[in-house]
Design an enzyme around this catalytic site. Structure first.
Site, short mmCIF file in Angstrom:
data_model
loop_
_atom_site.label_atom_id
_atom_site.label_comp_id
_atom_site.label_asym_id
_atom_site.label_seq_id
_atom_site.Cartn_x
_atom_site.Cartn_y
_atom_site.Cartn_z
N TYR A 1 0.82 -1.21 0.00
CA TYR A 1 0.00 0.00 0.00
C TYR A 1 0.85 1.26 0.00
O TYR A 1 2.07 1.19 0.20
CB TYR A 1 -0.97 -0.01 1.19
CG TYR A 1 -0.36 0.33 2.54
CD1 TYR A 1 0.50 -0.55 3.18
CD2 TYR A 1 -0.63 1.55 3.16
CE1 TYR A 1 1.06 -0.23 4.42
CE2 TYR A 1 -0.09 1.86 4.41
CZ TYR A 1 0.75 0.97 5.03
OH TYR A 1 1.30 1.29 6.24
N ARG B 1 8.27 4.12 -4.65
CA ARG B 1 8.36 3.13 -3.56
C ARG B 1 7.37 1.97 -3.80
O ARG B 1 7.69 0.82 -3.52
CB ARG B 1 8.11 3.77 -2.21
CG ARG B 1 8.29 2.77 -1.06
CD ARG B 1 8.22 3.42 0.30
NE ARG B 1 6.91 4.00 0.54
CZ ARG B 1 6.63 4.83 1.55
NH1 ARG B 1 7.57 5.18 2.40
NH2 ARG B 1 5.42 5.32 1.71
N ARG C 1 -8.18 -20.85 -1.57
CA ARG C 1 -7.09 -20.47 -0.69
C ARG C 1 -5.92 -21.42 -0.89
O ARG C 1 -6.09 -22.64 -0.74
CB ARG C 1 -7.56 -20.51 0.77
CG ARG C 1 -6.47 -20.16 1.79
CD ARG C 1 -7.03 -20.14 3.21
NE ARG C 1 -6.01 -19.76 4.19
CZ ARG C 1 -5.24 -20.63 4.85
NH1 ARG C 1 -5.39 -21.95 4.68
NH2 ARG C 1 -4.34 -20.20 5.71
N LYS D 1 6.44 -2.02 1.87
CA LYS D 1 5.26 -1.45 2.54
C LYS D 1 4.06 -2.38 2.40
O LYS D 1 3.17 -2.15 1.59
CB LYS D 1 4.97 -0.05 1.98
CG LYS D 1 4.08 0.78 2.89
CD LYS D 1 4.14 2.25 2.52
CE LYS D 1 3.14 3.11 3.25
NZ LYS D 1 3.29 3.14 4.69
N GLU E 1 11.73 2.43 14.38
CA GLU E 1 10.86 3.51 13.90
C GLU E 1 9.58 3.50 14.72
O GLU E 1 9.39 2.65 15.59
CB GLU E 1 10.57 3.34 12.41
CG GLU E 1 9.90 2.02 12.07
CD GLU E 1 9.79 1.76 10.56
OE1 GLU E 1 9.72 2.71 9.78
OE2 GLU E 1 9.74 0.57 10.19
N LEU F 1 10.96 1.23 7.19
CA LEU F 1 10.40 1.69 5.92
C LEU F 1 11.18 2.93 5.48
O LEU F 1 11.47 3.81 6.29
CB LEU F 1 8.92 2.04 6.09
CG LEU F 1 8.25 2.41 4.77
CD1 LEU F 1 8.00 1.16 3.92
CD2 LEU F 1 6.95 3.15 4.99
N1 PDD Z 1 2.78 5.06 7.32
N2 PDD Z 1 7.46 3.81 8.89
C1 PDD Z 1 6.33 3.09 8.88
C2 PDD Z 1 6.32 1.77 9.58
C3 PDD Z 1 5.18 3.57 8.23
O1 PDD Z 1 4.06 2.85 8.21
C4 PDD Z 1 5.23 4.84 7.60
C5 PDD Z 1 4.04 5.42 6.85
C6 PDD Z 1 6.43 5.57 7.66
C7 PDD Z 1 6.59 6.92 7.00
O2 PDD Z 1 6.63 6.82 5.61
P1 PDD Z 1 6.12 8.02 4.67
O3 PDD Z 1 6.88 9.25 5.08
O4 PDD Z 1 6.46 7.58 3.31
O5 PDD Z 1 4.65 8.16 4.92
C8 PDD Z 1 7.53 5.01 8.29
C9 PDD Z 1 1.61 5.50 6.60
C10 PDD Z 1 1.42 6.98 6.62
C11 PDD Z 1 0.40 4.75 7.15
O6 PDD Z 1 0.55 3.56 7.35
O7 PDD Z 1 -0.67 5.34 7.31
#
Ligand code: PDD
Length: 287
Positions: free
Chosen positions: A33, A52, A101, A150, A182, A206
């Site tokens: 996503y 990405r 499945r 992601k 993170e 990420l």
């Molecule tokens: N989340 N690290 C993780 C684990 C994340 O899920 C996200 C983003 C980030 C930041 O990435 P970016 O700057 O590209 O949004 C770092 C999104 C916003 C979400 O899951 O809603």
């Protein structure tokens, strides 16, 4: 106004949009996503997110349903159909819905599932939390090892948010082998003696699109940046801390595990980075 969402080639009212019970996103979390923010009806860093996304698909040997020009077209159409001013666009691609499945991937011809929807957040850039800062707790990082992809496997981050909530806090920073990786849905930073310190990219975190932009702006402003691991103790002794993500931009962190960071109030460097990020992103935003 009923929200119009996009599902596999169609724009539909949200209550009419459906995916199969055999969808691999649903059965195996076999999906990726992106979340792209929208300010004043314009897309923030669409290209970064599209790049990405292509990388995530490639790492999982998953077929792209279309190219990034087409994805941009769908993003624009959803903004228009929903009269979206401020908010986010969520995009998800899964390995599709074979007719049963099975752990093994389905045949390559299986159509991937593509879903996009808007989330309206009026005043997204004026989040009052930027003035008060966030309180975070530290928790063990129990996610899988490919956090650079992601994927929609978000159960542990979701549990982390609930742990934070139960502790009266706003979010959790995850810790592995003694170092912060993170936040549950954001990248984590500390500032010590004017140097911005954040985890180096690799498979452990990420590769945030907001992270890349913020570090670029910081370097352009001659600020010192160190991309390396840091501990909870180091964070607690820092002058400032903050997080970045597409939906929060730059957000100060003022407390970690009950200990105030710096003055316990949002610091000047985080505030400046937030200002610069928003200003530059708005300038480069795409209609
Ligand atoms: N989340 N690290 C993780 C684990 C994340 O899920 C996200 C983003 C980030 C930041 O990435 P970016 O700057 O590209 O949004 C770092 C999104 C916003 C979400 O899951 O809603």
């Amino acid at each position: 106004m009923t929200r119009i969402v996009y599902v596999n080639g169609e724009y539909l009212p949200e209550d009419q949009a459906k995916v199969s019970v055999f969808d691999r996103g649903f059965l195996f979390a076999d999906g990726v996503y992106e979340v792209t923010s929208v300010l004043d009806g314009k897309l923030i860093d669409f290209e970064g997110h599209a790049k990405r996304l292509a990388r995530s698909l490639n790492e999982l040997d998953m077929r792209a349903p279309c190219d990034s020009d087409r994805l941009l077209e769908i993003h624009r159409e959803l903004i228009a159909r929903n009269a979206l001013v401020d908010g986010m666009i969520y995009l998800q691609i899964t390995r599709g819905a074979p007719n049963d499945r099975d752990f093994a991937y389905p045949a390559r011809e299986t159509e991937p599932t593509l879903v996009l929807f808007t989330q309206s957040k009026p005043g997204l850039a004026e989040n009052p939390m930027a003035k008060t800062g966030m309180k975070v707790i530290s928790i063990e990082d129990q996610r899988w090892g490919r956090r650079d992809i992601k994927t929609v496997q978000l159960l542990y981050p979701s549990m982390g948010k609930m742990m934070a909530k139960a502790a009266g806090c706003d979010d959790a920073w995850m810790v592995e082998d003694g170092a912060v990786t993170e936040g549950t849905s954001n990248n984590a930073y500390i500032i010590k003696d004017g140097t911005i310190i954040t985890r180096n990219i690799g498979t452990e975190i990420l590769h945030g699109i907001t992270r890349a932009a913020v570090l670029r702006f910081a370097r352009e402003a001659q600020m010192k940046v160190e991309e390396r691991a840091f501990t909870v103790a180091e964070a607690q002794a820092a002058d400032e801390a903050f997080i970045t993500s597409a939906s929060t931009f730059v957000m100060p962190v003022v407390e970690l595990d009950g200990k105030p960071i710096g003055t316990g109030k949002p610091g000047p460097v985080a505030a400046r980075l937030r200002e610069v990020y928003l200003e530059e992103s708005r300038k480069a935003a795409m209609h």
